[in-house]
Design a protein around this motif. Sequence first.
Motif, PDB file in Angstrom:
ATOM      1  N   GLU A  24       0.810  -1.212   0.000  1.00 17.60           N
ATOM      2  CA  GLU A  24       0.000   0.000   0.000  1.00 17.60           C
ATOM      3  C   GLU A  24       0.847   1.268   0.000  1.00 17.60           C
ATOM      4  O   GLU A  24       0.440   2.271  -0.594  1.00 17.60           O
ATOM      5  CB  GLU A  24      -0.976  -0.018   1.175  1.00 17.60           C
ATOM      6  CG  GLU A  24      -2.058  -1.062   0.986  1.00 17.60           C
ATOM      7  CD  GLU A  24      -3.097  -1.081   2.085  1.00 17.60           C
ATOM      8  OE1 GLU A  24      -3.199  -0.085   2.848  1.00 17.60           O
ATOM      9  OE2 GLU A  24      -3.815  -2.088   2.184  1.00 17.60           O
ATOM     10  N   VAL A  25       2.003   1.254   0.642  1.00 15.30           N
ATOM     11  CA  VAL A  25       2.851   2.454   0.636  1.00 15.30           C
ATOM     12  C   VAL A  25       3.384   2.700  -0.772  1.00 15.30           C
ATOM     13  O   VAL A  25       3.477   3.840  -1.224  1.00 15.30           O
ATOM     14  CB  VAL A  25       3.983   2.394   1.690  1.00 15.30           C
ATOM     15  CG1 VAL A  25       5.132   1.513   1.266  1.00 15.30           C
ATOM     16  CG2 VAL A  25       4.498   3.800   2.006  1.00 15.30           C
ATOM     17  N   ARG A  26       3.692   1.638  -1.489  1.00 18.05           N
ATOM     18  CA  ARG A  26       4.139   1.796  -2.883  1.00 18.05           C
ATOM     19  C   ARG A  26       3.029   2.401  -3.736  1.00 18.05           C
ATOM     20  O   ARG A  26       3.257   3.324  -4.510  1.00 18.05           O
ATOM     21  CB  ARG A  26       4.581   0.456  -3.455  1.00 18.05           C
ATOM     22  CG  ARG A  26       5.883  -0.037  -2.883  1.00 18.05           C
ATOM     23  CD  ARG A  26       6.188  -1.442  -3.403  1.00 18.05           C
ATOM     24  NE  ARG A  26       7.241  -2.048  -2.633  1.00 18.05           N
ATOM     25  CZ  ARG A  26       8.439  -2.328  -3.118  1.00 18.05           C
ATOM     26  NH1 ARG A  26       8.732  -2.054  -4.369  1.00 18.05           N
ATOM     27  NH2 ARG A  26       9.342  -2.891  -2.347  1.00 18.05           N
ATOM     28  N   ALA A  27       1.833   1.873  -3.599  1.00 12.52           N
ATOM     29  CA  ALA A  27       0.695   2.400  -4.363  1.00 12.52           C
ATOM     30  C   ALA A  27       0.415   3.857  -3.983  1.00 12.52           C
ATOM     31  O   ALA A  27       0.119   4.690  -4.852  1.00 12.52           O
ATOM     32  CB  ALA A  27      -0.544   1.535  -4.124  1.00 12.52           C
ATOM     33  N   PHE A  28       0.514   4.170  -2.703  1.00 12.26           N
ATOM     34  CA  PHE A  28       0.295   5.538  -2.217  1.00 12.26           C
ATOM     35  C   PHE A  28       1.283   6.504  -2.851  1.00 12.26           C
ATOM     36  O   PHE A  28       0.901   7.575  -3.325  1.00 12.26           O
ATOM     37  CB  PHE A  28       0.432   5.546  -0.684  1.00 12.26           C
ATOM     38  CG  PHE A  28       0.410   6.913  -0.056  1.00 12.26           C
ATOM     39  CD1 PHE A  28      -0.796   7.564   0.155  1.00 12.26           C
ATOM     40  CD2 PHE A  28       1.576   7.525   0.341  1.00 12.26           C
ATOM     41  CE1 PHE A  28      -0.820   8.823   0.757  1.00 12.26           C
ATOM     42  CE2 PHE A  28       1.567   8.773   0.938  1.00 12.26           C
ATOM     43  CZ  PHE A  28       0.355   9.425   1.144  1.00 12.26           C
ATOM     44  N   PHE A  29       2.556   6.122  -2.883  1.00 11.58           N
ATOM     45  CA  PHE A  29       3.565   7.001  -3.473  1.00 11.58           C
ATOM     46  C   PHE A  29       3.382   7.127  -4.977  1.00 11.58           C
ATOM     47  O   PHE A  29       3.545   8.216  -5.532  1.00 11.58           O
ATOM     48  CB  PHE A  29       4.976   6.540  -3.113  1.00 11.58           C
ATOM     49  CG  PHE A  29       5.465   7.145  -1.833  1.00 11.58           C
ATOM     50  CD1 PHE A  29       6.192   8.326  -1.834  1.00 11.58           C
ATOM     51  CD2 PHE A  29       5.174   6.559  -0.622  1.00 11.58           C
ATOM     52  CE1 PHE A  29       6.610   8.901  -0.653  1.00 11.58           C
ATOM     53  CE2 PHE A  29       5.588   7.123   0.566  1.00 11.58           C
ATOM     54  CZ  PHE A  29       6.318   8.307   0.558  1.00 11.58           C
ATOM     55  N   ARG A  30       3.044   6.054  -5.645  1.00  8.63           N
ATOM     56  CA  ARG A  30       2.808   6.129  -7.096  1.00  8.63           C
ATOM     57  C   ARG A  30       1.645   7.065  -7.404  1.00  8.63           C
ATOM     58  O   ARG A  30       1.704   7.855  -8.354  1.00  8.63           O
ATOM     59  CB  ARG A  30       2.523   4.745  -7.669  1.00  8.63           C
ATOM     60  CG  ARG A  30       3.746   3.889  -7.792  1.00  8.63           C
ATOM     61  CD  ARG A  30       3.417   2.545  -8.477  1.00  8.63           C
ATOM     62  NE  ARG A  30       4.492   1.613  -8.237  1.00  8.63           N
ATOM     63  CZ  ARG A  30       4.376   0.462  -7.579  1.00  8.63           C
ATOM     64  NH1 ARG A  30       3.201   0.075  -7.117  1.00  8.63           N
ATOM     65  NH2 ARG A  30       5.420  -0.317  -7.396  1.00  8.63           N
ATOM     66  N   ALA A  31       0.592   6.991  -6.609  1.00  4.81           N
ATOM     67  CA  ALA A  31      -0.607   7.792  -6.857  1.00  4.81           C
ATOM     68  C   ALA A  31      -0.485   9.238  -6.390  1.00  4.81           C
ATOM     69  O   ALA A  31      -1.027  10.144  -7.019  1.00  4.81           O
ATOM     70  CB  ALA A  31      -1.815   7.136  -6.172  1.00  4.81           C
ATOM     71  N   ASN A  32       0.218   9.461  -5.278  1.00  2.00           N
ATOM     72  CA  ASN A  32       0.206  10.782  -4.652  1.00  2.00           C
ATOM     73  C   ASN A  32       1.537  11.518  -4.624  1.00  2.00           C
ATOM     74  O   ASN A  32       1.543  12.732  -4.402  1.00  2.00           O
ATOM     75  CB  ASN A  32      -0.302  10.651  -3.205  1.00  2.00           C
ATOM     76  CG  ASN A  32      -1.677  10.046  -3.151  1.00  2.00           C
ATOM     77  OD1 ASN A  32      -2.632  10.624  -3.634  1.00  2.00           O
ATOM     78  ND2 ASN A  32      -1.782   8.855  -2.582  1.00  2.00           N
ATOM     79  N   HIS A  33       2.621  10.797  -4.781  1.00  2.00           N
ATOM     80  CA  HIS A  33       3.948  11.417  -4.648  1.00  2.00           C
ATOM     81  C   HIS A  33       4.918  10.874  -5.688  1.00  2.00           C
ATOM     82  O   HIS A  33       6.073  10.563  -5.380  1.00  2.00           O
ATOM     83  CB  HIS A  33       4.505  11.186  -3.237  1.00  2.00           C
ATOM     84  CG  HIS A  33       3.652  11.799  -2.172  1.00  2.00           C
ATOM     85  ND1 HIS A  33       3.639  13.152  -1.930  1.00  2.00           N
ATOM     86  CD2 HIS A  33       2.758  11.255  -1.315  1.00  2.00           C
ATOM     87  CE1 HIS A  33       2.780  13.414  -0.958  1.00  2.00           C
ATOM     88  NE2 HIS A  33       2.233  12.274  -0.564  1.00  2.00           N
ATOM     89  N   SER A  34       4.452  10.794  -6.917  1.00  2.00           N
ATOM     90  CA  SER A  34       5.315  10.267  -7.978  1.00  2.00           C
ATOM     91  C   SER A  34       6.538  11.149  -8.186  1.00  2.00           C
ATOM     92  O   SER A  34       7.583  10.663  -8.620  1.00  2.00           O
ATOM     93  CB  SER A  34       4.532  10.104  -9.275  1.00  2.00           C
ATOM     94  OG  SER A  34       4.029  11.349  -9.716  1.00  2.00           O
ATOM     95  N   ASP A  35       6.435  12.438  -7.845  1.00  2.00           N
ATOM     96  CA  ASP A  35       7.586  13.328  -7.965  1.00  2.00           C
ATOM     97  C   ASP A  35       8.736  12.886  -7.070  1.00  2.00           C
ATOM     98  O   ASP A  35       9.900  12.963  -7.462  1.00  2.00           O
ATOM     99  CB  ASP A  35       7.201  14.766  -7.657  1.00  2.00           C
ATOM    100  CG  ASP A  35       6.617  14.944  -6.264  1.00  2.00           C
ATOM    101  OD1 ASP A  35       5.816  14.079  -5.821  1.00  2.00           O
ATOM    102  OD2 ASP A  35       6.946  15.953  -5.599  1.00  2.00           O
ATOM    103  N   ILE A  36       8.419  12.400  -5.888  1.00  2.00           N
ATOM    104  CA  ILE A  36       9.460  11.908  -4.977  1.00  2.00           C
ATOM    105  C   ILE A  36      10.117  10.670  -5.582  1.00  2.00           C
ATOM    106  O   ILE A  36      11.346  10.562  -5.613  1.00  2.00           O
ATOM    107  CB  ILE A  36       8.879  11.590  -3.582  1.00  2.00           C
ATOM    108  CG1 ILE A  36       8.393  12.879  -2.906  1.00  2.00           C
ATOM    109  CG2 ILE A  36       9.920  10.895  -2.704  1.00  2.00           C
ATOM    110  CD1 ILE A  36       7.668  12.649  -1.583  1.00  2.00           C
ATOM    111  N   LEU A  37       9.307   9.746  -6.078  1.00  2.00           N
ATOM    112  CA  LEU A  37       9.852   8.526  -6.682  1.00  2.00           C
ATOM    113  C   LEU A  37      10.695   8.847  -7.911  1.00  2.00           C
ATOM    114  O   LEU A  37      11.779   8.283  -8.086  1.00  2.00           O
ATOM    115  CB  LEU A  37       8.719   7.572  -7.061  1.00  2.00           C
ATOM    116  CG  LEU A  37       7.880   7.018  -5.914  1.00  2.00           C
ATOM    117  CD1 LEU A  37       6.763   6.140  -6.459  1.00  2.00           C
ATOM    118  CD2 LEU A  37       8.735   6.259  -4.926  1.00  2.00           C
TER     119      LEU A  37
END
Length: 69
Positions: A24-37
């Motif tokens: 879920e943390v991976r999905a959260f970052f992909r959806a909401n914080h792709s700039d960080i990734l």
Amino acid sequence: MIFAGSEGYVDGVPVSEVQRYESEVRAFFRANHSDILDGIRTSGKLPEGDKLETALRSFTDAFDTGKVD
């Protein structure tokens, strides 16, 4: 995930829920914080400042309450 674990974000997560947290943390970052990734991918470094920690805290707090978006 290594950062989240080493910085204590997973400490309150029951062992039986760690795999779900990771997914879920991976999905959260992909959806909401792709700039960080994207920044981590291109630079090979964690972002400066508290942007990553703020996002992780937000996710972890929501995960603890069962209200992850």
